[in-house]
Scaffold this active site. Structure first.
Site, short mmCIF file in Angstrom:
data_model
loop_
_atom_site.label_atom_id
_atom_site.label_comp_id
_atom_site.label_asym_id
_atom_site.label_seq_id
_atom_site.Cartn_x
_atom_site.Cartn_y
_atom_site.Cartn_z
N LYS A 40 0.80 -1.23 0.00
CA LYS A 40 0.00 0.00 0.00
C LYS A 40 0.83 1.28 0.00
O LYS A 40 0.35 2.34 -0.42
CB LYS A 40 -0.96 0.00 1.20
N ASP B 160 -9.77 2.70 1.80
CA ASP B 160 -9.73 2.11 3.14
C ASP B 160 -10.34 3.03 4.18
O ASP B 160 -11.07 2.58 5.07
CB ASP B 160 -8.28 1.79 3.54
#
Length: 273
Positions: free
Chosen positions: A70, A107
């Site tokens: 990420k 997210d």
């Protein structure tokens, strides 16, 4: 489904446990969209080659990104929304053939959905872990005005860097330290995931009204959540965030709203998988 269908995918290392294909393909089937969603194992060393290959594929719509990429994927993407500065991690990359790769982060929004649904009003939180997911979750919590933040991390310097990056005046504690009496405990790490060490915490210091939120979803009922329920605390499992962030990514990839009215059916499928 054929190889000529438009497709998106999730990449990570490991990736076999990912339930994202089940979620996205369920929604695609519900809406009658002729496309598919896959999962692809990509190592850290293979990221550059992966993006080079996918950018040349006219059927590729983009990818979701999971552990441990990420942060690293930010080196390969354009960032028109300022995600690099605001959050410091990306989990969704969209593509137009021959054009730039556009990175964003779903997210944070996915994490917040169950808290907003439950009208959570806490003022303090503990984050276990200091990786890419923790960056998004810290951003989400500060957007709610939560100022009392504690990071529990194996590496104190990494935990402090997480707070400094977000300009949050929190504190860092070790994995063996006692938990503060926080309103929310979030496991942002891979601890408790299948194949990983168990996250064994003493929850006795948490107040009776506290919420324990574990973003791990394989297994869904982690030892941490079992301990939370045994104490009578509110427990949120990893499917909450997984489905929430997936819905935001689904709109980006397939230009359609996920049929969230079928969440109960989707959760049943995920639990049976």
């Amino acid at each position: 489904m054929t190889d000529t269908l438009p497709y998106a995918e999730v990449i990570g290392d490991p990736i076999a446990h990912s339930k994202s294909p089940l979620i996205h393909n369920f929604w695609l089937d519900c809406l009658g969209i002729e496309a598919e969603y896959r999962k692809t194992h990509v190592t850290a060393e293979g990221l550059s080659a992966y993006f080079l290959e996918r950018r040349a594929d006219p059927d590729w719509l983009g990818c979701n990104v999971t552990i441990p990429h990420k942060i690293a994927v930010m080196d390969y993407t354009d960032d028109p929304g300022g995600v690099r500065e605001r959050i410091g991690a990306m989990n969704t990359i969209a593509s137009e053939t021959g054009g730039p790769l556009i990175g964003t982060n779903t997210d944070a929004g996915g994490f917040l959905q169950p808290l907003l649904r439950d009208k959570w009003k806490g003022e303090s939180a503990v984050l276990v872990g200091a990786g890419g997911a923790a960056r998004a979750i810290l951003f989400a919590l500060t957007s709610l005005g939560v100022a009392d933040i504690t990071v529990m991390a194996r590496d104190a310097a990494k935990g402090q860097a997480l707070l400094d990056r977000a300009e949050v005046k929190g504190r860092v504690i070790g994995m063996g330290d006692m938990l503060p009496a926080a309103d929310l405990l979030v496991n942002t790490s891979s601890l408790g995931m299948v194949g990983q060490p168990v996250l064994d915490l003493d929850l006795s210091t948490l107040p009776d009204g506290a919420t324990v939120y574990d973003i791990v979803y394989a297994p869904l009922e982690t030892p941490l959540l079992k301990a939370a329920r045994a104490r009578g605390l509110k427990a949120l499992d990893g499917l909450e965030m997984l489905i929430g962030q997936a819905a935001l990514a689904f709109d980006i990839f397939f230009d359609a709203q996920a049929p969230r009215e079928r969440d109960e059916e989707l959760r049943a499928l995920l639990l049976a998988a």
